[in-house]
Write a protein that holds these residues in place. Structure first.
Motif, PDB file in Angstrom:
ATOM      1  N   UNK A 140       0.844  -1.143   0.088  1.00 26.77           N
ATOM      2  CA  UNK A 140       0.147   0.014  -0.011  1.00 26.77           C
ATOM      3  C   UNK A 140       1.092   1.424  -0.053  1.00 26.77           C
ATOM      4  N   UNK A 141       2.066   1.363   0.810  1.00 28.92           N
ATOM      5  CA  UNK A 141       2.716   2.368   0.652  1.00 28.92           C
ATOM      6  C   UNK A 141       3.485   2.813  -0.796  1.00 28.92           C
ATOM      7  N   UNK A 142       4.018   1.496  -1.107  1.00 28.43           N
ATOM      8  CA  UNK A 142       4.567   1.686  -2.433  1.00 28.43           C
ATOM      9  C   UNK A 142       3.666   2.222  -3.549  1.00 28.43           C
ATOM     10  N   UNK A 143       2.477   1.535  -3.560  1.00 29.14           N
ATOM     11  CA  UNK A 143       1.394   1.846  -4.734  1.00 29.14           C
ATOM     12  C   UNK A 143       0.831   3.195  -4.365  1.00 29.14           C
ATOM     13  N   UNK A 144       0.365   3.498  -3.047  1.00 28.49           N
ATOM     14  CA  UNK A 144      -0.600   4.558  -2.983  1.00 28.49           C
ATOM     15  C   UNK A 144       0.200   5.858  -2.413  1.00 28.49           C
ATOM     16  N   UNK A 145       1.201   5.669  -1.422  1.00 31.26           N
ATOM     17  CA  UNK A 145       1.927   6.787  -0.925  1.00 31.26           C
ATOM     18  C   UNK A 145       3.053   7.196  -1.973  1.00 31.26           C
ATOM     19  N   UNK A 146       3.625   6.451  -2.501  1.00 30.22           N
ATOM     20  CA  UNK A 146       4.867   6.739  -3.491  1.00 30.22           C
ATOM     21  C   UNK A 146       4.214   6.622  -5.139  1.00 30.22           C
ATOM     22  N   UNK A 147       3.014   5.716  -5.240  1.00 37.56           N
ATOM     23  CA  UNK A 147       2.671   5.835  -6.661  1.00 37.56           C
ATOM     24  C   UNK A 147       3.403   5.368  -7.623  1.00 37.56           C
ATOM     25  N   UNK A 148       4.216   4.049  -7.237  1.00 35.01           N
ATOM     26  CA  UNK A 148       5.018   3.651  -8.157  1.00 35.01           C
ATOM     27  C   UNK A 148       4.115   2.768  -9.031  1.00 35.01           C
ATOM     28  N   UNK A 149       4.387   2.821 -10.348  1.00 40.07           N
ATOM     29  CA  UNK A 149       3.564   1.873 -11.278  1.00 40.07           C
ATOM     30  C   UNK A 149       3.583   0.323 -11.040  1.00 40.07           C
ATOM     31  N   UNK A 150       2.786  -0.291 -11.136  1.00 45.20           N
ATOM     32  CA  UNK A 150       2.743  -1.839 -10.906  1.00 45.20           C
ATOM     33  C   UNK A 150       3.424  -2.678 -11.926  1.00 45.20           C
ATOM     34  N   UNK A 151       3.673  -1.988 -13.279  1.00 44.78           N
ATOM     35  CA  UNK A 151       4.303  -2.737 -14.233  1.00 44.78           C
ATOM     36  C   UNK A 151       5.915  -2.320 -14.174  1.00 44.78           C
ATOM     37  N   UNK A 152       6.448  -1.652 -13.058  1.00 44.44           N
ATOM     38  CA  UNK A 152       7.775  -1.467 -13.120  1.00 44.44           C
ATOM     39  C   UNK A 152       8.284  -2.168 -11.961  1.00 44.44           C
ATOM     40  N   UNK A 153       7.422  -3.055 -11.267  1.00 41.43           N
ATOM     41  CA  UNK A 153       7.622  -3.516  -9.803  1.00 41.43           C
ATOM     42  C   UNK A 153       7.771  -5.318  -9.974  1.00 41.43           C
ATOM     43  N   UNK A 154       8.543  -5.598  -9.267  1.00 42.54           N
ATOM     44  CA  UNK A 154       8.800  -7.347  -9.209  1.00 42.54           C
ATOM     45  C   UNK A 154       9.055  -7.586  -7.625  1.00 42.54           C
ATOM     46  N   UNK A 155       8.872  -8.928  -7.322  1.00 42.54           N
ATOM     47  CA  UNK A 155       9.102  -9.240  -5.880  1.00 42.54           C
ATOM     48  C   UNK A 155       9.903 -10.567  -6.239  1.00 42.54           C
ATOM     49  N   UNK A 156      10.493 -10.985  -4.821  1.00 43.87           N
ATOM     50  CA  UNK A 156      11.179 -12.221  -4.813  1.00 43.87           C
ATOM     51  C   UNK A 156      10.691 -12.818  -3.527  1.00 43.87           C
ATOM     52  N   UNK A 157      10.700 -14.150  -3.577  1.00 46.55           N
ATOM     53  CA  UNK A 157      10.431 -14.932  -2.344  1.00 46.55           C
ATOM     54  C   UNK A 157      11.363 -16.130  -2.140  1.00 46.55           C
ATOM     55  N   UNK A 158      11.467 -16.822  -0.997  1.00 47.70           N
ATOM     56  CA  UNK A 158      12.006 -17.861  -0.976  1.00 47.70           C
ATOM     57  C   UNK A 158      11.471 -18.970  -1.631  1.00 47.70           C
ATOM     58  N   UNK A 159      12.154 -19.836  -2.473  1.00 45.81           N
ATOM     59  CA  UNK A 159      11.464 -20.707  -3.232  1.00 45.81           C
ATOM     60  C   UNK A 159      10.760 -21.935  -2.321  1.00 45.81           C
ATOM     61  N   UNK A 160      11.052 -21.912  -1.172  1.00 44.09           N
ATOM     62  CA  UNK A 160      10.281 -23.129  -0.401  1.00 44.09           C
ATOM     63  C   UNK A 160       8.994 -22.384   0.378  1.00 44.09           C
ATOM     64  N   UNK A 161       9.174 -21.063   0.381  1.00 41.64           N
ATOM     65  CA  UNK A 161       8.056 -20.176   1.290  1.00 41.64           C
ATOM     66  C   UNK A 161       6.734 -20.142   0.355  1.00 41.64           C
ATOM     67  N   UNK A 162       6.030 -20.989   0.310  1.00 39.90           N
ATOM     68  CA  UNK A 162       4.847 -21.080  -0.245  1.00 39.90           C
ATOM     69  C   UNK A 162       3.927 -20.151  -0.028  1.00 39.90           C
ATOM     70  N   UNK A 163       3.585 -19.825   1.394  1.00 34.54           N
ATOM     71  CA  UNK A 163       2.694 -18.950   1.933  1.00 34.54           C
ATOM     72  C   UNK A 163       2.859 -17.708   1.578  1.00 34.54           C
ATOM     73  N   UNK A 164       4.229 -17.115   1.518  1.00 34.72           N
ATOM     74  CA  UNK A 164       4.434 -15.769   0.889  1.00 34.72           C
ATOM     75  C   UNK A 164       4.290 -15.664  -0.515  1.00 34.72           C
ATOM     76  N   UNK A 165       4.542 -16.641  -1.181  1.00 34.39           N
ATOM     77  CA  UNK A 165       4.107 -16.574  -2.609  1.00 34.39           C
ATOM     78  C   UNK A 165       2.626 -16.543  -2.879  1.00 34.39           C
ATOM     79  N   UNK A 166       1.940 -17.280  -2.152  1.00 32.99           N
ATOM     80  CA  UNK A 166       0.600 -17.133  -2.316  1.00 32.99           C
ATOM     81  C   UNK A 166      -0.215 -15.898  -1.775  1.00 32.99           C
ATOM     82  N   UNK A 167       0.655 -15.210  -0.902  1.00 31.80           N
ATOM     83  CA  UNK A 167      -0.101 -13.750  -0.382  1.00 31.80           C
ATOM     84  C   UNK A 167       0.250 -12.740  -1.391  1.00 31.80           C
ATOM     85  N   UNK A 168       1.367 -12.720  -2.080  1.00 32.20           N
ATOM     86  CA  UNK A 168       1.706 -11.992  -3.204  1.00 32.20           C
ATOM     87  C   UNK A 168       0.695 -12.519  -4.360  1.00 32.20           C
TER      88      UNK A 168
END
Length: 612
Positions: A140-168
């Protein structure tokens, strides 16, 4: 889905020319001060307690030269979350990475994002929220406060951390193509070989560097790291879930400012540019020889960066010296002065630019203004001393040039210039090259490595006490939250007495793992370590309620509580625990105290005389 090495993502190829092939786009005109303000206010609205930056010089942590990350001031709370006075905290932390394991000094000026001093924006949870909550807040801070466009963003997660992957993927609704799974070497963080640890997720920005394909790691810039400390790693590597999971996040202010302001280099952001503009004005007031444009830019960036680091360090009481933190500060100041000289500035460099630093950062850090005169005095004295060093170094090199037909400055001579006279090796190289000589850099590096190993061995001898230091820090923080305090009465004495006795009572006591006890007595005559003077030693005589013979225990030293309102005594208790309420007679070794005071004062007088 892309795969890359996180450690390489944030490192731009070492070159002076940056920005080639980059698509420039200003996301907004938000200044660094506004980003800092918005971050703090946003997390305050979500229930976090805003705390001021801790000191750059870590308190009660012998393992670090400087605070080098936003989580450092809270290490004891990550180890024992129940002792934290706040469950959610947000800060803008002053950090320095120069010297020790994390040393960016030699890269500063030549890369877009290396700094000696930087600010780390962080929000921390000690059992207050889970992965889903912090990811939602960050997004929310990245998208609404800083207004960074979503098409310029990526995220990384630990390959075994399925919970975090599913949240994103499922809750944030991020395209799976924008979620990258990485291994433990990239997305698993720990405080050390043992202790709290866990997976992390990171947010990246597409620099749109057209030299690289969209899936090339070099095109992406990490700017926010979110660590989920949910395990405890034992000495055998076993991971045990923590009863109180914590969250540690970090976002470099200079880096996010470059993104928001559409810059490809942190030095092009507004706060740096105020200082660099000051360098431009100072340079124009001196006659200079033409410089290569890229070299000139690098020197200006060195001066701007090093002014920030040196001013903040001096404002916290660090003074230039030949050891420890003082030696790092000396290197920073002298590297800046050398860059100034090469820019043609033959007068004061850092003192002359101090008003630019105040204009850039004085509003956020008023100590820069409040301590202006003392900081400038230290910078001025060090610059004056280095001017003599430059003269001495040039004199020694001139003799070498006249006596050595091989036209090679030996490794031993290069190291002597560097280590004994404070003459930077790169300056030796430049001067040698101008005279048609070379420098045995490989030999110098070998000698320097040997010297560092000797210094490291010396440093580790103090770090062997880290476990006890961590126990003391944790207990002091706990006592502070419970309002433990005492009245200091150490100056209510006759200095002619051989010892001073004070009738007191034990108000807090805790056993340490080495058999010592940490005790607070009230009132307390013991002077704790501070201001450079050694703490008092002496004895503590305690009387038990069952009328046994009173025991006299040796007081090894005194340490101050974080709030400065009490001194705790480290006592050789022979594994015998003391009880709150026990009467005690505290006796100070006055001969030692007076001796320490005399030597402390003499050291300051000698220091002043040497400066003159």
């Amino acid at each position: 889905m892309y795969a890359w090495n996180r450690r390489r993502v944030s490192v731009v190829p070492r070159q002076l020319r940056v920005g080639v092939g980059l698509h420039l786009r200003t996301v907004s005109n938000m200044r660094a001060s506004e980003i800092r303000k918005r971050y703090a206010e946003y997390f305050e609205r979500t229930g976090h307690t805003r705390l001021p930056s801790a000191n750059i010089v870590p308190q009660n942590d012998p393992t670090l030269l400087f605070t080098n990350a936003g989580m450092v001031p809270f290490k004891q709370y990550f180890l024992q979350p129940q002792t934290s006075p706040y469950k959610m905290i947000t800060t803008a932390q002053k950090c320095v990475r120069a010297g020790g394991k994390h040393n960016d000094l030699d890269q500063v000026g030549y890369t877009p994002r290396h700094h000696t001093f930087f600010e780390m924006l962080g929000n921390f949870s000690f059992g207050a929220y889970d992965k889903q909550t912090v990811i939602r807040m960050a997004w929310k801070f990245v998208r609404e406060e800083l207004q960074l466009p979503i098409d310029r963003l990526r995220v990384t997660v630990l390959e075994s951390d399925h919970e975090t992957y599913e949240i994103w993927r499922d809750q944030i609704k991020l395209d799976p193509k924008q979620i990258v799974r990485c291994g433990e070497e990239d997305n698993f963080w720990s405080m050390g070989n043992e202790g709290p640890c866990g997976p992390c997720t990171e947010i990246f920005w597409d620099t749109q560097d057209t030299r690289y394909a969209a899936d090339d790691e070099r095109r992406w810039l990490e700017f926010w790291n979110i660590v989920f400390m949910q395990f405890h790693r034992s000495s055998d590597g076993t991971l045990t879930p923590l009863s109180t999971p914590c969250v540690d996040t970090g976002m470099g202010l200079e880096r996010i400012a470059s993104i928001v302001q559409g810059k490809t280099n942190n030095f092009d952001t507004d706060e740096f540019q105020i200082i660099i503009h000051g360098v431009d004005q100072l340079q124009r007031s001196h006659a200079i020889s033409p410089l290569d444009a890229q070299v000139e830019v690098a020197y200006k960036r060195i001066v701007a960066d090093h002014l920030r680091a040196s001013a903040f360090l001096v404002s916290e009481g660090v003074h230039p010296s030949n050891t420890g933190r003082g030696y790092v500060l000396r290197r920073i100041i002298r590297r800046a002065v050398r860059a100034g000289r090469l820019l043609g500035i033959d007068g004061p460099v850092l003192p002359a630019l101090y008003s630019s630093l105040e204009a850039a950062m004085g509003a956020a850090y008023p100590e820069l203004i409040e301590r202006r005169d003392s900081v400038i005095a230290v910078l001025q004295a060090e610059e004056s001393a280095f001017a003599k060093t430059l003269d001495k170094g040039m004199s020694l090199l001139t003799k070498l040039f006249a006596s050595n037909a091989a036209k090679v400055v030996s490794a031993e001579d290069t190291f002597a210039l560097y280590d004994t006279h404070g003459f930077p090796v790169d300056l030796t190289q430049i001067i040698a090259r101008d005279h048609g000589w070379t420098v045995d850099v490989d030999g110098f590096n070998a000698i320097q490595t040997q010297s560092r190993e000797r210094n490291k061995a010396s440093w580790k001898s103090g770090a062997t006490r880290t476990q006890i230091s961590d126990e003391i820090s944790s207990k002091l923080a706990e006592w502070q939250t419970h309002g433990i305090s005492t009245r200091f009465c150490g100056y209510e004495i006759d200095p002619e007495q051989a010892s001073m006795e004070q009738h007191s009572r034990v108000v807090a006591s805790s056993m340490l793992s080495n058999g010592d006890a940490l005790i607070v007595v009230d009132p307390c005559p013991f002077y704790a370590r501070g201001g450079g003077q050694e703490p008092d030693t002496g004895s503590l005589t305690v009387s038990a309620s069952d009328c046994k013979v009173p025991r006299t225990l040796a007081v090894k030293h005194a340490v101050a509580l974080p709030n400065g309102q009490a001194a705790a005594l480290c006592v050789d208790a022979q594994h015998a625990e003391l009880q709150v309420g026990q009467p005690a007679v505290a006796a100070i070794d006055m001969q030692r105290r007076n001796g320490c005071a005399v030597h402390h004062t003499a050291t300051h007088l000698l220091h002043a005389a040497l400066r003159q």
